[in-house]
Motif scaffolding. Structure first.
Motif, mmCIF file in Angstrom:
data_model
loop_
_atom_site.group_PDB
_atom_site.id
_atom_site.type_symbol
_atom_site.label_atom_id
_atom_site.label_comp_id
_atom_site.label_asym_id
_atom_site.label_seq_id
_atom_site.Cartn_x
_atom_site.Cartn_y
_atom_site.Cartn_z
ATOM 1 N N PHE A 148 42.000 38.063 27.606
ATOM 2 C CA PHE A 148 40.825 38.634 26.953
ATOM 3 C C PHE A 148 39.867 39.261 27.969
ATOM 4 O O PHE A 148 39.188 40.244 27.669
ATOM 5 C CB PHE A 148 40.090 37.563 26.152
ATOM 6 N N ARG A 149 39.813 38.692 29.160
ATOM 7 C CA ARG A 149 38.915 39.236 30.186
ATOM 8 C C ARG A 149 39.313 40.660 30.556
ATOM 9 O O ARG A 149 38.462 41.486 30.880
ATOM 10 C CB ARG A 149 38.937 38.339 31.426
ATOM 11 N N ARG A 176 37.817 42.987 27.961
ATOM 12 C CA ARG A 176 36.369 43.095 28.102
ATOM 13 C C ARG A 176 35.998 43.817 29.388
ATOM 14 O O ARG A 176 35.051 44.612 29.428
ATOM 15 C CB ARG A 176 35.738 41.704 28.065
ATOM 16 N N ALA A 236 29.060 37.807 25.764
ATOM 17 C CA ALA A 236 30.104 37.151 24.970
ATOM 18 C C ALA A 236 30.839 36.102 25.798
ATOM 19 O O ALA A 236 31.196 36.339 26.959
ATOM 20 C CB ALA A 236 31.090 38.183 24.440
ATOM 21 N N ARG A 237 31.051 34.956 25.185
ATOM 22 C CA ARG A 237 31.889 33.911 25.762
ATOM 23 C C ARG A 237 32.994 33.569 24.771
ATOM 24 O O ARG A 237 32.828 33.712 23.562
ATOM 25 C CB ARG A 237 31.071 32.662 26.092
ATOM 26 N N THR A 238 34.106 33.083 25.303
ATOM 27 C CA THR A 238 35.282 32.791 24.486
ATOM 28 C C THR A 238 35.502 31.289 24.426
ATOM 29 O O THR A 238 35.429 30.615 25.460
ATOM 30 C CB THR A 238 36.524 33.471 25.083
ATOM 31 N N GLN A 265 37.698 27.944 24.315
ATOM 32 C CA GLN A 265 38.952 27.633 24.980
ATOM 33 C C GLN A 265 39.847 26.800 24.059
ATOM 34 O O GLN A 265 39.415 25.774 23.536
ATOM 35 C CB GLN A 265 38.687 26.876 26.285
ATOM 36 N N ARG A 290 48.195 32.469 23.684
ATOM 37 C CA ARG A 290 46.879 32.408 23.037
ATOM 38 C C ARG A 290 46.413 33.842 22.855
ATOM 39 O O ARG A 290 45.985 34.508 23.805
ATOM 40 C CB ARG A 290 45.885 31.641 23.910
ATOM 41 N N THR A 313 41.156 34.553 18.998
ATOM 42 C CA THR A 313 39.939 34.135 19.694
ATOM 43 C C THR A 313 38.737 34.057 18.771
ATOM 44 O O THR A 313 38.712 34.669 17.697
ATOM 45 C CB THR A 313 39.613 35.116 20.846
ATOM 46 N N MET A 346 34.810 34.734 19.882
ATOM 47 C CA MET A 346 33.857 35.085 20.933
ATOM 48 C C MET A 346 32.455 35.023 20.351
ATOM 49 O O MET A 346 32.218 35.509 19.245
ATOM 50 C CB MET A 346 34.127 36.492 21.469
ATOM 51 N N TYR A 347 31.531 34.450 21.116
ATOM 52 C CA TYR A 347 30.177 34.261 20.601
ATOM 53 C C TYR A 347 29.150 34.655 21.646
ATOM 54 O O TYR A 347 29.414 34.637 22.851
ATOM 55 C CB TYR A 347 29.962 32.806 20.172
ATOM 56 N N ASP A 401 35.919 39.664 34.926
ATOM 57 C CA ASP A 401 36.056 40.867 34.102
ATOM 58 C C ASP A 401 36.257 42.102 34.977
ATOM 59 O O ASP A 401 37.115 42.953 34.698
ATOM 60 C CB ASP A 401 34.807 41.055 33.234
#
Length: 653
Positions: free
Chosen positions: A379-380, A383, A404-406, A408, A421, A424, A426-427, A571
């Motif tokens: 995901f990084r 982003r 945004a954080r994901t 785990q 995986r 996700t 993300m928030y 990132d």
């Protein structure tokens, strides 16, 4: 009758209590809970009324005796000539009648007190409910669409042994046959088992078909999918690769108290799409927007090619009307193909573009959470690619990109061909506090099976909306961590820095050194005592005592690069790796042009890109190493922290 001897002070105290209580009885007005004391005292004393000193007009009696005492005259409590109506205060015909009247009033007061206590308890309960109402559970689930769920697809083939190098080669040959077309665009091997014959044995083909009947057939999976969704007990639910919306999921979820929005994929031959469901008892819908991702332009047909989609939904809490923005999406397939991460990065960039437009159109600054099947194992990388595209082209972007954080989790998709995986949640960490994450089971065999009705596992997490104080504290701690070099997490945008500064400045523009030291003492800025003076050197001009917002932002900007070097910026590193396609450790202008032409939804003129590359290429050799890349990216981001962005939630880059 019993006679009592009182002192002067006792009589005055009793008279005051009786006077207040009598006035209340006449007026029928509740003055204070403290009057209960006087009423209770009057009942506990002698039923013979004793008054010392001057008696008001509305009381008549006689006093006498010696030694400062007072002897009561039995039954001589008289009313003034102007008396309230009997309904307001019934005239007692005897001392016993007066006591009964007082007791009735006390009972009434106690009843009203109990009622008020109950009201206070209800208010406390409502306040507690308001706090808990800002907590919610969100779930995401790729259900494996009914029309796509078939074990005969080359990427499934469960039940037979395709492990090891030999098995992988057989699967690759089946996939190649499945995709093979003739010069007219027609499939050479039409349907199952044509593309598998000669590669799989007849026994393996029968096994594949039996597993398909037991675990993949929609009629067998449908009820298990619904039960799985019910078991999530989510307040907000993202379902992707969803078909049968109108005839199955919408009515089922409506019966459970959910409202929803659904959008089908733009490709005509596809029957699935994305849907968002929310409890109507907790949220109301304000607005929504659909996204059809533009993948490329077909010069032959002169049409934009679109396949995947997404949904943005703006909700508001019933409890306090605060907003929450939720995104659901399903990106381009084949996570094993890393080159397709370019296309997926392009789709992420389009989400961010629409996000900026949507929040600006609605004039809201809402916490954001994204739920989706990104079909990417890193995901990084996505982003980082999106970050690079916006920074290179100086384009405004929503702060969600940096905040945004994901969550785990374990692998979310397990088939005979992959165990990755790729789903996700993300928030936006500055606005949402992560409370817990649902634990995913550790699988030993591929799914779907009798227990898990999809090739994906559902994931869920609980969050709490941060209040203004919590939001401000998080920003202040991130600022302090960056300046002291003790931690480096998500980036702070200009808005986050301005919020952190509000802890020490009343007008949001300036404060004094004393204000800052007091904030440190309150632990608003968790700075070690030995580092306070060194931090203040970044915040003030020599000999000055004033800290301005510009100096506050500049201190963070100047500390950003060292913090990134100490803790890394994954990132940026992942993005560099995408441009460095030959893993040489360097990227050229041609590398950047090639990647941007494929993955950027934004147009950048070649001459402008060449000027930008010249800034990165500090030694002029035509190649940029990662260290130069990181310096440039940090500088571009730091530029956003020195000037206030335009109105709206976007960061001006």
């Amino acid at each position: 009758s019993t006679q009592s001897t009182w002192g002067h002070s006792e009589c005055l105290f009793f008279f005051a209590c009786l006077l207040v209580l009598t006035y209340w009885c006449w007026c029928g007005e509740f003055l204070s809970f403290s009057f209960l004391l006087g009423a209770r005292l009057s009942l506990s004393l002698s039923h013979r009324m004793i008054v010392w000193g001057a008696v008001p007009r509305f009381l008549r009696g006689s006093c006498g005796g010696a030694g400062g005492g007072c002897r009561p005259r039995p039954g001589r409590l008289l009313y003034a000539t102007t008396t309230p109506p009997p309904s307001a205060f019934p005239s007692p015909s005897s001392d016993a009648g007066l006591l009964t009247s007082l007791q009735d009033r006390v009972d009434l007061l106690e009843s009203e007190l109990a009622s008020l206590k109950a009201t206070v308890a209800d208010m406390k309960q409502s306040q507690a409910h308001l706090m808990t109402s800002r907590r919610f559970r969100i779930a995401h689930y790729n259900i494996l669409a009914g029309y796509l769920g078939s074990n005969t697809k080359p990427w499934f083939l469960h039940g037979i042994n395709l492990s090891g190098k030999a098995g992988a080669l057989r699967r690759e040959e089946i996939i190649a046959r499945n995709d093979m077309r003739d010069e007219n665009g027609e499939y050479v091997y039409k349907g199952w088992p044509a593309y598998a014959k000669g590669i799989l044995t007849d026994e393996e083909i029968r096994t594949v078909e039996e597993v398909d009947r037991l675990h993949f057939d929609w009629s067998e999976r449908r009820d298990r999918v619904i039960q799985t969704i019910k078991g999530l007990d989510a307040d907000i639910l993202s379902l992707v690769e969803l078909d049968n919306y109108s005839d199955v999921f919408q009515p089922v979820m409506a019966a459970l108290g959910y409202h929803s929005v659904y959008h089908k994929r733009p490709r005509e031959s596809s029957h699935d799409g994305c849907a968002l469901f929310w409890r109507s008892s907790r949220f109301r819908l304000c607005d929504y927007r659909f996204i059809d991702f533009v993948d490329s332009y077909d010069t032959k047909t002169q049409q934009w090619l679109k396949d995947r989609c997404g949904i943005l939904v703006l909700l508001r809490w019933h409890a306090d009307d605060s907003p929450l923005l939720v995104v659901s999406t399903h990106l381009a397939r084949n996570p094993e193909n890393l080159r397709r991460d370019r296309l997926r990065a392009k789709q992420v960039a389009q989400i961010l573009q629409v996000l900026s437009e949507f929040t600006t159109d609605n004039n809201i600054d809402a916490p954001i959470i994204l739920a989706g099947d990104l079909n990417a194992s890193n995901f990084r990388r996505l982003r980082g690619m999106a970050t690079t595209m916006f920074l290179l082209q100086n384009h405004a972007v929503h702060p969600f990109l940096f905040e945004a954080r994901t969550i785990q989790t374990r692998q979310t998709s397990f088939t005979s061909a992959r165990n990755l995986r790729i789903d996700t949640l993300m928030y936006q960490w500055t606005r949402l506090k992560l409370l817990d994450v649902g634990t995913l089971p550790e699988l030993a065999t591929p799914i779907p099976d009798l227990e898990h009705p999809s090739d994906h596992l559902p994931m869920h997490a609980s969050f709490e909306m941060r209040g203004p104080k919590s939001f401000t504290t998080q920003c202040a701690r991130a600022w302090a961590g960056c300046l002291t070099g003790q931690m480096f997490g998500s980036l702070l945008t200009y808005q986050g820095l301005r919020t952190a500064f509000s802890l020490i400045s009343q007008d949001g523009r300036r404060c004094t050194v004393t204000d800052f030291r007091e904030a440190v003492m309150r632990n608003d800025f968790p700075l070690p005592a030995e580092q306070i003076d060194s931090v203040l050197k970044h915040l003030t001009v020599p000999g000055g005592n004033t800290i301005t917002l510009d100096l506050f932002c500049a201190a963070y900007r100047d500390s950003l690069r060292p913090a990134m070097e100490n803790f890394g910026w994954p990132d940026a590193f992942e993005a560099f790796a995408m441009f460095d396609h030959d893993s040489s450790g360097f990227v050229s202008l041609a590398d950047i042009q090639d990647v941007l032409s494929e993955c950027s939804p934004l147009h950048m003129a070649p001459e402008r890109l060449a000027r930008t590359f010249a800034v990165m290429d500090t030694d002029g050799d035509g190649l940029v190493a990662y260290s130069d890349w990181l310096t440039f990216v940090c500088a571009k981001f730091a530029d956003t922290l020195t000037v206030q962005p335009p109105a709206g939630p976007s960061c001006q880059l």
